[in-house]
Design a protein around this motif. Structure first.
Motif, PDB file in Angstrom:
ATOM      1  N   HIS A  39       0.835  -1.216   0.000  1.00 39.64           N
ATOM      2  CA  HIS A  39       0.000   0.000   0.000  1.00 39.64           C
ATOM      3  C   HIS A  39       0.865   1.258   0.000  1.00 39.64           C
ATOM      4  O   HIS A  39       0.342   2.354   0.150  1.00 39.64           O
ATOM      5  CB  HIS A  39      -0.948  -0.020   1.196  1.00 39.64           C
ATOM      6  N   LYS A  40       2.154   1.116  -0.129  1.00 39.38           N
ATOM      7  CA  LYS A  40       3.006   2.278  -0.350  1.00 39.38           C
ATOM      8  C   LYS A  40       3.628   2.132  -1.741  1.00 39.38           C
ATOM      9  O   LYS A  40       3.139   2.683  -2.707  1.00 39.38           O
ATOM     10  CB  LYS A  40       4.092   2.374   0.728  1.00 39.38           C
TER      11      LYS A  40
ATOM     12  N   PRO B 170      -4.387   1.145  -2.718  1.00 34.38           N
ATOM     13  CA  PRO B 170      -4.900   2.323  -2.017  1.00 34.38           C
ATOM     14  C   PRO B 170      -4.763   2.204  -0.507  1.00 34.38           C
ATOM     15  O   PRO B 170      -4.840   1.103   0.050  1.00 34.38           O
ATOM     16  CB  PRO B 170      -6.368   2.367  -2.420  1.00 34.38           C
ATOM     17  N   HIS B 171      -4.600   3.353   0.135  1.00 32.75           N
ATOM     18  CA  HIS B 171      -4.477   3.304   1.578  1.00 32.75           C
ATOM     19  C   HIS B 171      -5.827   3.190   2.276  1.00 32.75           C
ATOM     20  O   HIS B 171      -5.904   2.809   3.447  1.00 32.75           O
ATOM     21  CB  HIS B 171      -3.671   4.478   2.119  1.00 32.75           C
TER      22      HIS B 171
ATOM     23  N   GLY C 193      -6.039   1.533   5.615  1.00 38.91           N
ATOM     24  CA  GLY C 193      -6.021   0.116   5.279  1.00 38.91           C
ATOM     25  C   GLY C 193      -7.255  -0.286   4.487  1.00 38.91           C
ATOM     26  O   GLY C 193      -8.116   0.550   4.255  1.00 38.91           O
ATOM     27  N   PRO C 194      -7.345  -1.523   4.051  1.00 36.41           N
ATOM     28  CA  PRO C 194      -6.398  -2.610   4.281  1.00 36.41           C
ATOM     29  C   PRO C 194      -5.138  -2.469   3.433  1.00 36.41           C
ATOM     30  O   PRO C 194      -5.196  -2.028   2.307  1.00 36.41           O
ATOM     31  CB  PRO C 194      -7.180  -3.843   3.839  1.00 36.41           C
ATOM     32  N   GLY C 195      -4.029  -2.862   4.032  1.00 40.51           N
ATOM     33  CA  GLY C 195      -2.776  -2.896   3.309  1.00 40.51           C
ATOM     34  C   GLY C 195      -2.359  -4.332   3.082  1.00 40.51           C
ATOM     35  O   GLY C 195      -3.181  -5.256   3.131  1.00 40.51           O
TER      36      GLY C 195
ATOM     37  N   TYR D 220     -11.244   5.965  -0.579  1.00 36.17           N
ATOM     38  CA  TYR D 220     -10.234   4.914  -0.744  1.00 36.17           C
ATOM     39  C   TYR D 220      -8.856   5.442  -1.074  1.00 36.17           C
ATOM     40  O   TYR D 220      -7.874   4.724  -0.910  1.00 36.17           O
ATOM     41  CB  TYR D 220     -10.711   3.817  -1.709  1.00 36.17           C
TER      42      TYR D 220
ATOM     43  N   THR E   8      -1.353   0.624  10.237  1.00 32.75           N
ATOM     44  CA  THR E   8      -2.400   0.494   9.229  1.00 32.75           C
ATOM     45  C   THR E   8      -3.334  -0.635   9.645  1.00 32.75           C
ATOM     46  O   THR E   8      -2.881  -1.725   9.984  1.00 32.75           O
ATOM     47  CB  THR E   8      -1.761   0.174   7.860  1.00 32.75           C
ATOM     48  N   ASN E   9      -4.651  -0.360   9.653  1.00 24.66           N
ATOM     49  CA  ASN E   9      -5.590  -1.432  10.012  1.00 24.66           C
ATOM     50  C   ASN E   9      -6.448  -1.775   8.792  1.00 24.66           C
ATOM     51  O   ASN E   9      -5.913  -1.902   7.708  1.00 24.66           O
ATOM     52  CB  ASN E   9      -6.381  -1.065  11.277  1.00 24.66           C
ATOM     53  N   GLU E  10      -7.740  -1.915   8.939  1.00 28.84           N
ATOM     54  CA  GLU E  10      -8.567  -2.326   7.807  1.00 28.84           C
ATOM     55  C   GLU E  10      -9.616  -1.253   7.526  1.00 28.84           C
ATOM     56  O   GLU E  10     -10.812  -1.526   7.441  1.00 28.84           O
ATOM     57  CB  GLU E  10      -9.229  -3.683   8.104  1.00 28.84           C
ATOM     58  N   GLY E  11      -9.130  -0.008   7.378  1.00 24.91           N
ATOM     59  CA  GLY E  11     -10.016   1.156   7.290  1.00 24.91           C
ATOM     60  C   GLY E  11     -11.170   1.023   6.314  1.00 24.91           C
ATOM     61  O   GLY E  11     -12.325   1.218   6.675  1.00 24.91           O
TER      62      GLY E  11
END
Lengths: 484, 129, 448
Positions: free
Chosen positions: A272-273, A278-279, A283-285, C95, C331-334
């Motif tokens: 995700h970088k 997409p961030h 997330g999710p990453g 997103y 980072t979670n699961e936004g």
């Protein structure tokens, strides 16, 4: 901004009698929960979920979306976050039903296409990192770090001594010490030298048998390449210790240099970088981990293998550290990352890194007459300024908040901790020159304001949906849910 | 704000007021100023034994956590009940309403190892320059 | 390259302004011994039309739940997602945004998190919720770590009937920090063996973790488990929910004596996606709020006194407390959290309950049909939308037979439970029709 709609909480919009979803007709006899489950089914309707039409719900969340800033609106120069453009074809292919509705417990004979995606991505990540093997299981960077440090631990334990200490530079992200701790290591901080790199003499003196390894972010959070990296790897290996590379800043290095070639043993990669997924507002990453062959036996299970020309999951991994995720990783993120890699190809990946570094150096050159550099070393993908020359008591935070009024997301602020009032800027390769110029002009204008009208800057932002929010009140009296 | 002369101070910026075998503990004005707006105070339960110089709790601002060390050894007698809802008392009145806990001292004689107000002010001047 | 705005001319101008001769000179700080001498071993660029074809061809080499009715559950349940959910997830403002570090520019994400926290706390019968965790597996591990921080004991008891993959993740997370994991067996009815639990409790037990419903689809009697725990040095009871839809029907675990409720909320509007990304969650009581892992959103006001939202209680987190943080998660699961919030808003309180009853009804219908064919449940305890049966045939054979009948068959329990040879786990959601249930009953009945 009185013309902006003040969207209420979804619960405050509850309108009994409305519905926003159409359920299928139930073609079997309706079961009676009370008779089947008895007192276990004591739940009536969940009290707080709203009753709203599809229109109400779509408008609610569309309005909320307008209160956000996003990469698709403009420069998002968060240092170490690599907020590059998220390609649209990636979103489309990740939504193909053959991927989206694939059940993780289906037999491998029915999932060969998905396994091919994963195997191909693993191969490409090994090529970019210079490593021999790869797991796609970790859900994000921090879980990748935890997995990688567990690999180091398992490898050392296998040799008879897990050791006690993980060395981490003072410029590292907070996730590094936290991940090392949860993998059972004591963290020992090592200081950066005047050039922003690891002090080789101090490191050399610390090489004792209790050191399990070192976690290095390369380039580091100052955007500086660790110039002694090969020597650091030699030092650690001579001590029987292993080298972990935090790949958060891999966007500076693709096709230029590879951690595996320096001698690093294991690294994680933030899809995700660097790989454009997409961030998602947090997330999710995905945080795949790539490693050298000697760590391969310890990878999380199952491991993807090829048998008689078909892909299969190998669960028989006696030395594996186990699982870090219930299934195989954030698969639909992996699909997007592979689409990105195949779109760019080997040359395109290298070009991405070149242009990312070029954009950062351009911003550095343009901003240097305005702001004071945190460290004077050569810049790769990001550049860090400090607050030394801000006039009239204007702080880094003030400058950041005023950038909002000029239509930008602020850079990362107050990190790395070793730079006073840090302003950490990473433009990425997907920013056009004129957007960078617009940013430079905004900084110039804000600094003028800071000299002439400091209160305007100190009370920013003025044009966002909200002015500065009271974080102290939020923390003193936490209100974490809506109470009717 | 000046540091009261009837208190003793530590190098980690706690103060203690000793009356016989009882001590009242808080953090100094310098400490609260460095931390900024304090949003949460974590104190040990009554009965917990405390060891001089070791962490006994913490104070938090929005963006930082700072450990609070026991100035002297002993046991917790009472925790300031106001702090749960009003941590800002540490900012507003660090030497008064912002006290953190009262303790029973196991070795009141060890008080001599702490700084008086003048020594503490000199110490603060040194660490800030 | 369409993702790179800089033309060759732009590159020349950028280089000149940066005071650098050529692109290669940008990397002068990288020692030559560390440089990659040859081109990256990644194949050349693929144009968009061809790329799309390539992914379509990969996707159709899978046989997904869109091709045949899915009776496979085992921690991932095939529910219908209203079209509006994905349309909203595709809003760039959601997103393509980062974690909401600058709240003035992220009130959309933050308000959605606040709504999500409210919904999860309400569904689970708890006071507070975090903003998400990775998945049910890591949520289980985080629950054990949290219980240890609160209780200090070093023994974690976990139901053997909890999802096998969650137990594996739990062991990986706890292996090196001095906590032990011990399994509590299930009784002949498929529920936690309360006698065995009582026999294992002592003052060192910090957590008791049970699945609800458990891996066999069985609804546990959480109240009975809670009351089996001692008052003195009471361990924390963690209820792990792998099918979140069950929360619409079963009594909220928070009201049954659970101290932590966590698990997997993927059923709320997210695709099966071959295992990820999913949506870990965690809720707890107010008094444990500061021991929660992960991001938390809180309500506050702005400089003009208007309601707004921020990430709060951040001193728990890795970027401030570093190795002493409650978790290393960043980072979670936004976006998955957003999907769940939209989904629950669309379905609503009556809809969610209706959906849960449909799931229960489908599973009960299938159970009855199988019974008519002589296929008996493995366990007697009540179930939600999934249940285990006893087959005389081997698991793979059952799955092949189902596939031949255009069905995605169940899960072979003997893979994880050697003691349950012939055990077969079947799930029936609102997406399988009566006819598909009949066909499945015929297939499995024909094997026995």
């Amino acid at each position: 901004m009185s013309h902006v709609i003040e969207e209420k909480l979804i619960f405050e919009k509850d309108h009994p009698g409305r519905t926003g979803a159409s359920l299928p007709a139930c073609d079997v006899p309706k079961a009676d929960p009370a008779s089947l489950l008895g007192p276990l089914a004591r739940r009536e309707a969940p009290a707080l979920l709203p009753e709203l039409s599809e229109v109400d719900v779509v408008r609610h969340f569309t309005r909320l979306s307008t209160y956000n800033y996003a990469v698709d609106m403009g420069l998002y120069p968060l240092g170490s976050c690599t907020m590059k453009y998220n390609p649209k074809i990636n979103e489309e292919v990740a939504r193909l039903e053959g991927f989206a509705r694939l059940h993780p417990m289906q037999p491998e004979s029915l999932t060969q296409g998905a396994l091919e995606v994963m195997a191909t991505l693993q191969r490409h990540l090994c090529a970019v990192s210079g490593m021999d093997a790869c797991t796609l299981q970790p859900s994000a960077g921090a879980q990748g770090e935890f997995t990688g440090i567990q690999l180091i631990r398992a490898c050392l334990e296998d040799k008879g001594d897990a050791r006690r200490i993980m060395l981490i530079p003072d410029s590292a992200h907070g996730t590094n010490p936290a991940s090392a701790h949860f993998a059972g290591y004591e963290v020992e901080e090592i200081k950066s030298g005047a050039d922003g790199c690891v002090d080789l003499a101090a490191l050399s003196a610390r090489m004792r048998p209790d050191v399990a390894g070192i976690m290095l972010t390369v380039p580091n959070t100052l955007g500086i390449f660790e110039k002694n990296i090969a020597e650091i790897c030699r030092l650690l290996h001579a001590n029987g210790s292993l080298v972990y590379v935090d790949g958060a800043n891999l966007n500076a290095l693709m096709g230029i240099t590879r951690p595996g070639d320096w001698g690093a043993d294991v690294m994680h990669i933030n899809l995700h970088k660097t790989f454009s997924t997409p961030h998602g507002g947090g997330g999710p990453g995905a945080g795949p981990v790539a490693c050298k062959a000697h760590l391969e036996p310890f990878l999380p299970k199952p491991v993807l293998v090829q048998r008689e020309g078909r892909y299969a999951w190998d669960h028989d991994r006696p030395k594996s550290i186990g699982k870090v995720q219930a299934f195989y990783g954030n698969f639909l993120i992996l699909v997007r990352a592979l689409a990105y890699i195949e779109t760019l190809g080997g040359e395109g990946l290298k070009r991405a890194s070149e242009l990312a570094v070029l954009n950062a150096n351009y911003l550095r050159a343009q901003l240097q007459p305005l702001l004071k550099l945190g460290f004077d070393g050569p810049t790769l993908h990001e550049v860090v300024f400090c607050d030394k020359e801000l006039p009239n008591g204007v702080t880094t935070l003030d400058l950041a908040k005023r950038l909002i009024d000029y239509g930008f997301h602020p850079p990362t602020v107050y990190f790395p901790l070793i730079v006073h009032g840090a302003l950490m800027i990473e433009p990425t390769e997907t920013e056009p020159m004129e957007e960078l110029d617009r940013f430079v002009e905004a900084v110039r204008a804000i600094l003028e304001e800071a000299r002439d009208r400091p209160d305007l800057v100190k009370s920013a932002p003025h044009t966002a949906y909200r002015r500065r929010l009271d974080e102290v009140a939020a923390a003193r009296n936490p209100r974490l849910t809506y109470k009717p | 704000m000046s540091n009261p002369s009837d208190l003793k101070y530590t190098q980690t910026h706690e103060w203690i007021r000793v009356e016989g075998t009882k001590g009242t503990v808080g953090i100094t004005d310098f400490a609260q100023h460095e931390l900024g707006d304090i949003v949460f105070v974590e104190a040990p339960a009554p009965g917990t034994s405390l060891s001089a110089g070791s962490p006994m709790g913490s104070v938090e601002s929005v963006k930082a956590v700072s450990e609070v060390n026991a100035p002297l050894s002993g046991a917790v007698a009472e925790v300031n009940p106001e702090l749960a809802d009003h941590p800002e008392l540490l900012n507003q009145d660090p030497y008064g309403k912002g006290w953190i806990l009262k303790m029973t001292l196991s070795d009141p004689g060890a008080l001599g190892g702490l700084m008086d107000a003048a020594a503490y002010e000199k110490y603060v001047a040194e660490v800030t320059h | 390259m369409r993702y790179f705005p800089s033309s060759d001319e732009d590159v020349r101008a950028l280089l000149a302004a940066a005071g650098v001769k050529g692109v290669a000179d940008l990397f002068a700080s990288i020692p030559s011994e560390a440089r990659l001498k040859e081109p990256l071993a990644v194949p050349p660029a693929v144009p968009e039309p061809e790329l799309r074809e390539r992914f379509v061809s990969r996707s159709i080499r899978n046989s997904s739940a869109s091709c045949r009715p899915c009776f496979l559950g085992a921690g991932a349940y095939d529910h219908y997602t209203p079209a509006a959910v994905d349309q909203l997830l595709l809003r760039s403002e959601f997103y393509t945004a980062y974690t909401p570090y600058q709240p003035e520019l992220a009130q959309g994400t933050l308000q959605a998190i606040f709504e999500f926290q409210t919904m999860m706390a309400d569904l689970t019968g708890m006071d507070v919720s975090n903003a998400s965790l990775y998945d049910g597996g890591s949520a289980t591990a985080e629950a054990a770590l949290m219980a240890h921080r609160i209780h200090k004991g070093r023994r974690v008891l976990v139901a053997r009937s909890l999802h096998p993959a969650y137990r594996e993740v739990l062991r990986t997370y706890l292996r090196h920090i001095g906590l032990t994991v011990e399994e509590i067996p299930f009784g002949p009815d498929g529920r936690l063996d309360l006698g065995a639990l009582k026999g294992r409790l002592d003052a060192e037990v910090c957590a008791v973790l049970v699945g609800q419903p458990n891996f066999f689809g069985v609804a546990e009697d959480v109240r009975a488990i809670a009351s089996a725990l001692p008052q003195e040095r009471r361990p924390l009871l963690g209820v792990v929910v792998s099918e979140a839809l069950s929360l619409a029907l079963l009594e909220p675990p928070g009201r049954q004596g659970a101290d932590i409720v966590c698990g997997e909320a993927r059923s709320f509007g997210l695709p099966l996606g071959y295992g990820g990304p999913y949506l870990g969650f965690m809720t707890t009581r107010q008094q444990h709020m500061r021991q929660l892992p992960g991001r938390i959103c809180g309500q506050t006001v702005d400089a003009d006194g208007r309601r707004g939202f921020v990430l709060t209680l951040t001193t728990r987190e890795q970027h401030i407390r570093r190795e002493k943080a409650t978790s290393n998660i960043c980072t979670n699961e936004g976006l998955c959290m957003l999907a769940a919030t939209v989904y629950l808003s669309l379905v609503g309180r009556r809809g969610l309950r209706e959906l849960a009853i449909q799931n229960l009804s489908k599973a009960e219908y299938l159970k009855a049909k199988l019974g008519e064919k002589g296929v008996r449940p493995l366990f007697a305890a009540p179930t939600f939308n999934e249940f285990a049966v006893k087959l005389s045939a081997q698991g793979p054979k059952a799955s092949e037979a189902a596939y031949a009948a255009d069905l995605l068959g169940g899960y072979d329990l003997s893979r994880d439970y050697p003691e349950l040879a012939g055990g077969h786990l079947l799930c029936a959601t609102e997406r399988v029709s009566k006819a598909a249930c009949d066909r499945m009953a015929d297939v499995l009945g024909g094997l026995s």
